[in-house]
Design a protein around this motif. Sequence first.
Motif, PDB file in Angstrom:
ATOM      1  N   ILE A 116     -10.797 -11.411  -9.922  1.00 47.72           N
ATOM      2  CA  ILE A 116     -11.280 -12.195  -8.794  1.00 47.72           C
ATOM      3  C   ILE A 116     -11.509 -11.294  -7.568  1.00 47.72           C
ATOM      4  CG2 ILE A 116      -8.977 -12.766  -7.959  1.00 47.72           C
ATOM      5  CD1 ILE A 116     -10.080 -15.597  -7.366  1.00 47.72           C
ATOM      6  N   ASN A 117     -12.501 -11.652  -6.798  1.00 49.09           N
ATOM      7  CA  ASN A 117     -12.809 -10.920  -5.568  1.00 49.09           C
ATOM      8  C   ASN A 117     -11.993 -11.541  -4.438  1.00 49.09           C
ATOM      9  OD1 ASN A 117     -13.921  -9.327  -3.617  1.00 49.09           O
ATOM     10  ND2 ASN A 117     -15.937 -10.263  -3.692  1.00 49.09           N
ATOM     11  N   GLN A 118     -10.770 -11.068  -4.267  1.00 48.91           N
ATOM     12  CA  GLN A 118      -9.830 -11.616  -3.290  1.00 48.91           C
ATOM     13  C   GLN A 118      -9.407 -10.504  -2.343  1.00 48.91           C
ATOM     14  OE1 GLN A 118      -8.608 -14.933  -3.554  1.00 48.91           O
ATOM     15  NE2 GLN A 118      -7.479 -14.692  -1.659  1.00 48.91           N
ATOM     16  N   LEU A 119      -9.621 -10.699  -1.065  1.00 49.62           N
ATOM     17  CA  LEU A 119      -9.329  -9.688  -0.060  1.00 49.62           C
ATOM     18  C   LEU A 119      -7.889  -9.188  -0.140  1.00 49.62           C
ATOM     19  CD1 LEU A 119     -10.157  -8.058   2.454  1.00 49.62           C
ATOM     20  CD2 LEU A 119      -9.534 -10.049   3.830  1.00 49.62           C
ATOM     21  N   GLU A 120      -6.942 -10.088  -0.287  1.00 45.86           N
ATOM     22  CA  GLU A 120      -5.530  -9.692  -0.309  1.00 45.86           C
ATOM     23  C   GLU A 120      -5.210  -8.779  -1.500  1.00 45.86           C
ATOM     24  OE1 GLU A 120      -5.865 -13.413   2.092  1.00 45.86           O
ATOM     25  OE2 GLU A 120      -6.570 -12.857   0.111  1.00 45.86           O
ATOM     26  N   LEU A 121      -5.778  -9.076  -2.660  1.00 44.06           N
ATOM     27  CA  LEU A 121      -5.562  -8.233  -3.833  1.00 44.06           C
ATOM     28  C   LEU A 121      -6.169  -6.843  -3.623  1.00 44.06           C
ATOM     29  CD1 LEU A 121      -6.296 -10.913  -6.552  1.00 44.06           C
ATOM     30  CD2 LEU A 121      -4.117  -9.741  -6.235  1.00 44.06           C
ATOM     31  N   HIS A 122      -7.352  -6.815  -3.042  1.00 42.69           N
ATOM     32  CA  HIS A 122      -8.000  -5.529  -2.761  1.00 42.69           C
ATOM     33  C   HIS A 122      -7.200  -4.713  -1.741  1.00 42.69           C
ATOM     34  CE1 HIS A 122     -11.207  -6.822  -5.232  1.00 42.69           C
ATOM     35  NE2 HIS A 122     -11.917  -7.450  -4.323  1.00 42.69           N
ATOM     36  N   LEU A 123      -6.637  -5.390  -0.748  1.00 44.45           N
ATOM     37  CA  LEU A 123      -5.833  -4.681   0.248  1.00 44.45           C
ATOM     38  C   LEU A 123      -4.595  -4.037  -0.375  1.00 44.45           C
ATOM     39  CD1 LEU A 123      -6.017  -7.018   3.372  1.00 44.45           C
ATOM     40  CD2 LEU A 123      -6.709  -4.626   3.280  1.00 44.45           C
ATOM     41  N   VAL A 124      -3.927  -4.757  -1.264  1.00 45.64           N
ATOM     42  CA  VAL A 124      -2.735  -4.199  -1.906  1.00 45.64           C
ATOM     43  C   VAL A 124      -3.116  -2.993  -2.759  1.00 45.64           C
ATOM     44  CG1 VAL A 124      -0.864  -4.652  -3.536  1.00 45.64           C
ATOM     45  CG2 VAL A 124      -1.470  -6.365  -1.852  1.00 45.64           C
ATOM     46  N   THR A 125      -4.218  -3.091  -3.484  1.00 47.14           N
ATOM     47  CA  THR A 125      -4.680  -1.954  -4.282  1.00 47.14           C
ATOM     48  C   THR A 125      -4.994  -0.760  -3.388  1.00 47.14           C
ATOM     49  OG1 THR A 125      -5.591  -3.421  -5.980  1.00 47.14           O
ATOM     50  CG2 THR A 125      -6.452  -1.188  -5.910  1.00 47.14           C
ATOM     51  N   THR A 126      -5.674  -1.013  -2.288  1.00 45.63           N
ATOM     52  CA  THR A 126      -6.051   0.058  -1.367  1.00 45.63           C
ATOM     53  C   THR A 126      -4.839   0.672  -0.677  1.00 45.63           C
ATOM     54  OG1 THR A 126      -8.180  -0.985  -0.963  1.00 45.63           O
ATOM     55  CG2 THR A 126      -7.452   0.602   0.658  1.00 45.63           C
TER      56      THR A 126
END
Length: 172
Positions: A116-126
Amino acid sequence: MIFKRLKKKSNQKYLNNSLNNRTPLVDESVIQSVGVILNSNEFKDSDQLLSLLRSLDIKENKIKFITFIDDHKSRPNGWDAYFYPENFKWRGNIEGVDLTDFVNESFDMLISYYQINQLELHLVTTLSKAKFKIGISNVDERLHDLIISIDPNQVEIFKKELLKYLKVFNKI
């Protein structure tokens, strides 16, 4: 409502800046510790991933899961740690003991097991300090060092492809 949109734009801007300045840190060190990011709406069987990581001879105490949950009220049992949209503040700042510990741990490998394209998930990965980042979503190719584009329920295919690429990169 306006503050939520502004906060989201602030975090999106932080994410884009971080990804644009990211340099991959792929080296030939053997994988000994693994972090796994899950989305509770997409994948619920962490035992399959745990057995996959055990088959790579990674000790269970060196494996850490964290799960994104949309709703505070729907906390499943059995996950190591949780995070919610409320854990994210302005400009990529996070709060919460579980999330902060997970992000600050320098794993040898991070698996972002969500599509899923979810900002919070991307932030944790980054924000993760992991050395080698693997994902199953190609929504933003800047997030990961290796992308295995599969459906989250295809764990056996993921296992086969992961083993193949980890051998190529001399990680196992």
